[in-house]
Structure formats: C-alpha cells, structure tokens
Design a protein around this motif. Structure first.
Motif, PDB file in Angstrom:
ATOM      1  N   LEU A   1       0.839  -1.218   0.000  1.00 47.32           N
ATOM      2  CA  LEU A   1       0.000   0.000   0.000  1.00 47.32           C
ATOM      3  C   LEU A   1       0.864   1.255   0.000  1.00 47.32           C
ATOM      4  CD1 LEU A   1      -2.927  -0.699   2.495  1.00 47.32           C
ATOM      5  CD2 LEU A   1      -2.964  -0.754   0.008  1.00 47.32           C
ATOM      6  N   HIS A   2       1.954   1.204   0.778  1.00 49.87           N
ATOM      7  CA  HIS A   2       2.834   2.363   0.882  1.00 49.87           C
ATOM      8  C   HIS A   2       3.479   2.674  -0.474  1.00 49.87           C
ATOM      9  CE1 HIS A   2       5.962   4.831   3.095  1.00 49.87           C
ATOM     10  NE2 HIS A   2       4.804   5.275   3.511  1.00 49.87           N
TER      11      HIS A   2
ATOM     12  N   TRP B   1      -6.782  -4.471  -3.115  1.00 50.53           N
ATOM     13  CA  TRP B   1      -7.920  -4.698  -2.226  1.00 50.53           C
ATOM     14  C   TRP B   1      -7.527  -5.562  -1.011  1.00 50.53           C
ATOM     15  CZ3 TRP B   1     -12.084  -4.168   0.345  1.00 50.53           C
ATOM     16  CH2 TRP B   1     -12.825  -5.245   0.806  1.00 50.53           C
ATOM     17  N   THR B   2      -6.839  -6.696  -1.253  1.00 44.81           N
ATOM     18  CA  THR B   2      -6.493  -7.606  -0.148  1.00 44.81           C
ATOM     19  C   THR B   2      -5.523  -6.951   0.853  1.00 44.81           C
ATOM     20  OG1 THR B   2      -6.850  -9.414  -1.682  1.00 44.81           O
ATOM     21  CG2 THR B   2      -5.780  -9.991   0.382  1.00 44.81           C
ATOM     22  N   PRO B   3      -4.411  -6.348   0.405  1.00 45.28           N
ATOM     23  CA  PRO B   3      -3.539  -5.658   1.373  1.00 45.28           C
ATOM     24  C   PRO B   3      -4.289  -4.580   2.167  1.00 45.28           C
ATOM     25  CG  PRO B   3      -2.437  -5.809  -0.742  1.00 45.28           C
ATOM     26  CD  PRO B   3      -3.817  -6.314  -0.950  1.00 45.28           C
ATOM     27  N   LEU B   4      -5.200  -3.854   1.476  1.00 47.30           N
ATOM     28  CA  LEU B   4      -5.964  -2.794   2.150  1.00 47.30           C
ATOM     29  C   LEU B   4      -6.845  -3.411   3.242  1.00 47.30           C
ATOM     30  CD1 LEU B   4      -6.784   0.270   2.105  1.00 47.30           C
ATOM     31  CD2 LEU B   4      -8.659  -0.395   0.625  1.00 47.30           C
TER      32      LEU B   4
ATOM     33  N   VAL C   1      -6.712 -15.935  -0.305  1.00 45.44           N
ATOM     34  CA  VAL C   1      -6.136 -16.202  -1.635  1.00 45.44           C
ATOM     35  C   VAL C   1      -7.207 -15.967  -2.708  1.00 45.44           C
ATOM     36  CG1 VAL C   1      -5.105 -17.996  -3.118  1.00 45.44           C
ATOM     37  CG2 VAL C   1      -4.403 -17.813  -0.716  1.00 45.44           C
ATOM     38  N   GLY C   2      -8.427 -16.378  -2.379  1.00 47.98           N
ATOM     39  CA  GLY C   2      -9.553 -16.171  -3.287  1.00 47.98           C
ATOM     40  C   GLY C   2      -9.744 -14.691  -3.600  1.00 47.98           C
ATOM     41  N   ASN C   3      -9.575 -13.850  -2.598  1.00 49.46           N
ATOM     42  CA  ASN C   3      -9.697 -12.393  -2.788  1.00 49.46           C
ATOM     43  C   ASN C   3      -8.644 -11.864  -3.748  1.00 49.46           C
ATOM     44  OD1 ASN C   3     -11.578 -10.511  -1.481  1.00 49.46           O
ATOM     45  ND2 ASN C   3     -11.251 -11.864   0.250  1.00 49.46           N
ATOM     46  N   LEU C   4      -7.412 -12.382  -3.560  1.00 51.38           N
ATOM     47  CA  LEU C   4      -6.320 -11.964  -4.455  1.00 51.38           C
ATOM     48  C   LEU C   4      -6.623 -12.364  -5.895  1.00 51.38           C
ATOM     49  CD1 LEU C   4      -2.824 -12.561  -2.816  1.00 51.38           C
ATOM     50  CD2 LEU C   4      -3.630 -10.494  -3.943  1.00 51.38           C
ATOM     51  N   LEU C   5      -7.085 -13.623  -6.031  1.00 48.35           N
ATOM     52  CA  LEU C   5      -7.412 -14.119  -7.381  1.00 48.35           C
ATOM     53  C   LEU C   5      -8.578 -13.342  -7.980  1.00 48.35           C
ATOM     54  CD1 LEU C   5      -7.029 -17.978  -6.925  1.00 48.35           C
ATOM     55  CD2 LEU C   5      -5.503 -16.433  -8.158  1.00 48.35           C
TER      56      LEU C   5
END
Lengths: 224, 171
Positions: free
Chosen positions: A81-82, A137-140, A162-166
């Motif tokens: 994010l940074h 989105w996932t890191p956030l 992992v599903g979110n990343l995909l």
C-alpha cells in the motif's frame, strides 16, 4: 487555383468578419476574467486534491509499517500500500511539474509536446491505477482490519484470502476486456469513455500518433 | 498601469484582432457550440498571459500562438465541453454574424475551410497564418520551427490544395 486570388478572397472575408463580429466588451468585463477557470487550472485543482488525499494515506501507512516492522504478515501488505501511495504521490508531483511548464504563449510545437507529455503521463497513471486497484484490495483489507485491532489472517481462512487476491486479478482482466470490447459504446459519460479509452490503450495510441505528427512536422527533410 | 487600464488595453487589442478568434476556432471546431467554448478558453488564456506580453512581436502574432495552442489542446482533448466554467451563452463574440459572413462567402472560401478542416492540427495553423499574410519568419516564431521548414511545408500544402481544388472542380 491561383493562391494570390485565394489570399485576396481570404482578406476580403477577414474584413467582413472584423466588421461583422461584435466583441462584447461589457460581457468580458462581467465575466471577471481573473476568476474564470481554465482547463489547465481545473486539471491542476484535481491533481492537488489527489495529492492532498494521498499524503495522509502515506503518513498513516508509514506509521503502520513502523509499528509492524517485525511482522511480515502485516508489514508486506502495508509495504504494498505504501509503495502504491508513493507511486500516486510521484505521479501527482510529476504532473504538477509538467503543468507548471506550460505557457500557452510559447511556440506551438514546444507547448504541444509538453501538453502531450502531460497527457501521456495522465493516461498511463489512469491505466495503472485501474489495473492495480483490484490487486490492492487484499492488502488494504489486511491493513485496515489490523488498524482496527483485528487480525484478518486469523479471522478469515487462508483460502478466502487467496480467493480475494485471485478475484482482484480476475476483475483486472475483466476490466481490460470490457474496456476493449465495449469501450466505444459507453458514450453516456465523457469521463467513463475517457477512462475506458485509457485502460484499453486507445488514448495512448492516439497520443503516440500525435507525437509522431509533431516529430514529422519538425522534420526538415525536403518534400516527399 | 492600473488594473482597469490594463483591462481596457487588453480589450482594445483583442477587439482589433477579434477575427483571429473566429478563424482559429472555425479551423479546429466544425461544431458551433465547440467554437464558443474554444473562443472562451482562448480569451481566458490571452488574459492570463497578457502581463507577459512584452511587445517584441506583433500582438496578432502573439495572439495566434495562444489561440492555436488552446485550439489544438481543445481539439486533442476530444471536445470536452467547458460549460461549467463561465455560464454565458454567447461568450464575448456573436458567432451568428460571423457564421452568416462565412455562409455568404464564395465557393472557394467554403471549399478552403473544408480542406483546412481535413489537415493535421499543425498544418491548419500554418495555412491560417499563410492566408493571413504572415512572413515565414513570423510563422516560424509562432510554430517553433525554422523559416526554411515553414517554406518547405507551405509549398507542400499549396501543392496539396491545388490538387484538392482541382479534384473538387472535376466532381
């Protein structure tokens, strides 16, 4: 066609225009020219706004990184994010520098090159923002939850994360496909049309073509 | 110079060369509403830059530079409307009169405008300056290329126009 005749006809038209055109000086006075917003000023406003929104994010995520330096599960998403915020900040500063160098009273070729450099930068910035946003989105999600005191890695199953990343990757690919396939049909909003063209690469192609036109115009080679 | 005097001087100079506003807008915007917008943006940019006008070139030459830069920029941004800037229906120029003058002009002028509209952005500027009788050096100053380059390009444009007029007369 005799060009002297053509120039004479043009001059006659010019005289009629000068006589017929009415410049409404009173209207110009009322328009308070000092306060009118020009296209470049509006662009500058939005870049400053983006900058103002990015700085607090940079500060907050920076503090988060310092607090979780020894915890890779939170440090890495925070770092992603940074880096994204630094990218946005750098892009804003670069655009402001380019914008500051534009003076419409300069030679046409010089100014058009600068405007095109600005346009190219803006197109690339829009494209990369839309392409990377789904992946952020996932890191956030992880960082926001941790900032609120919840460990997302412990609360949600790894498969879901992992599903979110995909899903982010899928949204990115779908976004590119939609912009290429349907971009031309989205005409309701000029802004959306512009964004679609930026993502699909059409704006980039047009800008590159104009840069080529500028280079060709500068070319001093004799008639082809 | 006081702000009012500066404003008056600006308006007098723009009034003396107002035809440039219409000619440039017409060469880059076939649509009348766009012409209105582009004229508005040109006048704003002229006023913004007026303090820096040092008189080293003719006012009309300086005005052409700004007008062409704004018009190309407007044209390149794919005609984004500027309605949110100044809510004035007819910004400073009554375009209806100018449009009538153009409608009454001879076939050659109407054809000429059609051909100019088909040229690339920079060639349009060159053609307008040529038709207005600017010297190669002045055109070079406006565009930022050498006078030799201007001469070469003008010759090419004239040849192309000759061919276009010939084709139009045959059909």
């Amino acid at each position: 066609m005799n060009f002297e005749d053509l120039q004479n006809q043009w001059a006659a038209l010019d005289q009629k225009l000068e006589a017929g055109l009415r410049l409404n000086a009173a209207l110009l006075r009322e328009a308070k020219l000092d306060k009118t917003k020009s296209a470049l000023q509006r662009l500058s406003f939005f870049i400053w706004l983006e900058l103002a929104c990015t700085l607090p994010v940079l500060f907050l995520v920076g503090s988060f990184l310092a607090r979780h330096f020894s915890q890779p599960a939170f440090f890495i998403p925070g770092l992603v994010l940074h880096l994204a915020a630094i990218g946005v900040l750098g892009s804003c500063i670069h655009q402001l520098v380019l914008l500051n160098r534009i003076d419409y009273a300069g030679p046409v070729l010089v100014i058009q090159k600068r405007l095109e450099a600005l346009r190219l930068h803006r197109i690339r910035a829009t494209k990369w923002t839309f392409l990377t946003a789904p992946l952020l989105w996932t890191p956030l999600f992880v960082v926001t939850f941790k900032a609120l005191g919840v460990n997302a890695w412990a609360v949600f199953p790894m498969g879901w994360m992992v599903g979110n990343l995909l899903f982010g990757v899928l949204v990115m690919v779908a976004g590119i496909w939609v912009s290429k396939r349907f971009g031309n049909r989205i005409s309701g909003s000029p802004f959306m049309k512009q964004v679609m063209d930026d993502i699909a690469g059409r704006s980039l192609n047009r800008a590159a073509a104009f840069v080529a036109t500028l280079a060709e115009f500068e070319d001093e080679s004799p008639a082809r | 110079m006081t702000a009012t005097a500066n404003h008056d001087r600006f308006l007098t100079l723009v009034e003396a060369h107002k035809g440039i506003l219409y000619k440039v807008a017409n060469a880059y915007c076939p649509n009348r509403e766009d012409r209105q917008d582009v004229i508005q943006e040109i006048v704003i940019q002229l006023w913004r830059s007026f303090d820096r006008f040092d008189g080293r070139c003719r006012f009309s030459t300086w005005m052409y530079r700004i007008a062409v830069n704004v018009a190309i920029s407007f044209y390149r941004s794919e005609h984004s409307r500027l309605h949110d800037t100044v809510p004035i229906e007819e910004f400073a120029l009554d375009l209806a009169v100018a449009d009538r003058v153009l409608e009454d002009a001879g076939d050659n002028i109407r054809l000429l405008y059609q051909f100019i509209n088909r040229m690339d952005e920079l060639s349009r500027a060159l053609m307008l300056l040529y038709l207005d009788g600017y010297s190669h050096e002045e055109m070079a100053t406006v565009l930022g290329i050498s006078a030799t380059n201007v001469a070469t390009k003008i010759n090419r444009l004239k040849q192309k126009l000759q061919r276009d007029f010939a084709t139009a007369q045959q059909t």
